[in-house]
Design a protein around this motif. Sequence first.
Motif, PDB file in Angstrom:
ATOM      1  N   THR A 281       0.823  -1.204   0.000  1.00 25.35           N
ATOM      2  CA  THR A 281       0.000   0.000   0.000  1.00 25.35           C
ATOM      3  C   THR A 281       0.856   1.253   0.000  1.00 25.35           C
ATOM      4  OG1 THR A 281      -1.696  -1.197   1.250  1.00 25.35           O
ATOM      5  CG2 THR A 281      -1.839   1.201   1.224  1.00 25.35           C
TER       6      THR A 281
ATOM      7  N   MET B 161      -5.787  -2.862  -9.313  1.00 26.12           N
ATOM      8  CA  MET B 161      -6.673  -3.756  -8.560  1.00 26.12           C
ATOM      9  C   MET B 161      -5.914  -4.444  -7.428  1.00 26.12           C
ATOM     10  SD  MET B 161      -8.385  -7.316  -9.769  1.00 26.12           S
ATOM     11  CE  MET B 161      -6.741  -8.046  -9.634  1.00 26.12           C
ATOM     12  N   ILE B 162      -4.685  -4.891  -7.710  1.00 26.23           N
ATOM     13  CA  ILE B 162      -3.877  -5.553  -6.683  1.00 26.23           C
ATOM     14  C   ILE B 162      -3.551  -4.582  -5.552  1.00 26.23           C
ATOM     15  CG2 ILE B 162      -1.652  -6.650  -6.213  1.00 26.23           C
ATOM     16  CD1 ILE B 162      -1.736  -7.724  -9.088  1.00 26.23           C
TER      17      ILE B 162
ATOM     18  N   PHE C 255      -5.215  -1.893  -4.540  1.00 30.24           N
ATOM     19  CA  PHE C 255      -6.344  -1.436  -3.726  1.00 30.24           C
ATOM     20  C   PHE C 255      -7.138  -2.591  -3.113  1.00 30.24           C
ATOM     21  CE2 PHE C 255      -5.615   2.237  -6.566  1.00 30.24           C
ATOM     22  CZ  PHE C 255      -5.370   3.187  -5.591  1.00 30.24           C
ATOM     23  N   ASP C 256      -7.272  -3.722  -3.819  1.00 29.04           N
ATOM     24  CA  ASP C 256      -7.959  -4.873  -3.238  1.00 29.04           C
ATOM     25  C   ASP C 256      -7.056  -5.652  -2.293  1.00 29.04           C
ATOM     26  OD1 ASP C 256     -10.163  -4.182  -4.636  1.00 29.04           O
ATOM     27  OD2 ASP C 256      -9.978  -5.705  -6.191  1.00 29.04           O
ATOM     28  N   ARG C 257      -5.752  -5.613  -2.549  1.00 31.25           N
ATOM     29  CA  ARG C 257      -4.728  -6.261  -1.729  1.00 31.25           C
ATOM     30  C   ARG C 257      -4.998  -7.751  -1.480  1.00 31.25           C
ATOM     31  NH1 ARG C 257      -3.594  -2.519   3.375  1.00 31.25           N
ATOM     32  NH2 ARG C 257      -5.855  -2.594   3.522  1.00 31.25           N
ATOM     33  N   PRO C 258      -5.170  -8.545  -2.548  1.00 32.41           N
ATOM     34  CA  PRO C 258      -5.275  -9.992  -2.334  1.00 32.41           C
ATOM     35  C   PRO C 258      -3.958 -10.576  -1.835  1.00 32.41           C
ATOM     36  CG  PRO C 258      -5.085  -9.510  -4.674  1.00 32.41           C
ATOM     37  CD  PRO C 258      -5.224  -8.187  -3.978  1.00 32.41           C
TER      38      PRO C 258
ATOM     39  N   SER D 276      -6.820 -10.965 -12.763  1.00 35.12           N
ATOM     40  CA  SER D 276      -8.246 -10.634 -12.872  1.00 35.12           C
ATOM     41  C   SER D 276      -9.070 -11.833 -13.305  1.00 35.12           C
ATOM     42  CB  SER D 276      -8.442  -9.488 -13.875  1.00 35.12           C
ATOM     43  OG  SER D 276      -7.713  -8.351 -13.498  1.00 35.12           O
TER      44      SER D 276
END
Length: 361
Positions: free
Chosen positions: A132, A190-191, A193-196, A240
């Motif tokens: 982040t 996406m990675i 902000f979603d932080r999988p 995705s």
Amino acid sequence: MNELKLLLPNHISTLYQQLDSNVLLLTATSFVVWLIWRVVYGRLEVLAERTSFHWDNLTLQALKTPMSTLIWCWPATISIGFLLQQQMGSKLNWLSTVKLILVIAIFLWFIMRLINNVEEYVLEQKKRDETTVQAVAKVARLFFLTIGALTIMQAFGLSLSGLLTFGGVGGLIVGLAAKDLLSNFFGGMMIYFDRPFKVGDWVRSPDRQIEGTVERIGWRMTIIRTFDKRPLYVPNSVFSNIVVENPSRMLNRRIYETVGVRYDDGSKVEKITEDIKTMLKSHPDIDANQTLIVNLNGFGASSLNIMVYTFTKTVNWIRYQEVKQDVLLKIIAIVADNGADIAFPTQTLKIDPTSLGELEG
């Protein structure tokens, strides 16, 4: 700039005109201003060290070199312009534009250094998620670079409205031509902000042959180091469309084993299961708050099968193996203490005596 000169008192305006046309005076003034800046910076640095607030130190460190550069480059630009005007015999209209671009460049340099300092400081504290922090720093750099580029274009006389209109049409063309590049870019967003997963996590995908430790998450691709130390360069758009498992975020690790006891020890199975369950509940490395099952689970070909189902407190793989070994050794000891034994594959051969007699005859 001309309006500013009109607002200044006459003696200050005269001095400004002398500075604007005298190379030696400009150089001497730059040296004096630089010395004053060094003294002021030294005092500010001492004051910043006395405070427990670290952001002032980061700002001063970022400002030091850009400010010194501005102190020397601003007069140097004026001096070069003055010498060129003397040689060419005409006024240079572009000199004010060069000064403005210099100020914008110095400001961007200061902002980039400040962002780098803040990023390094936050990462050293290890109180924030690394992925982040890096994502926010990259977005901040991109934002200020974009603003700086637009400001420089406006300084050159380009119309921002026309540029934005052209950018809309051009963006459509570029988007169609660089579809994969954009999909990777938004996959990276996406990675972030979603932080999988984050840097340092162990990830794997049941859909693809992807498993290893995340080394870096870039705008276009993610680097994953496999357990045999091979690097995998995975485009961000792939994430995705696939299922990603993150074992690093497990709360517990599971021990799921079947212990086989001889059929001859069937009368001792109930006591064995009770002792195993008691041992697991009191084991310091077993999480007794999770599901814990020890039961006779079935009749095997050569054993009575006892299911042992429990969870460890640790998620570290190496430590888990040590705990699992300790549990299995204790189970072996419990079976032995009850006068039983672990079963191994056996076969019972029954021979009909009548048939045996015919064979002997």
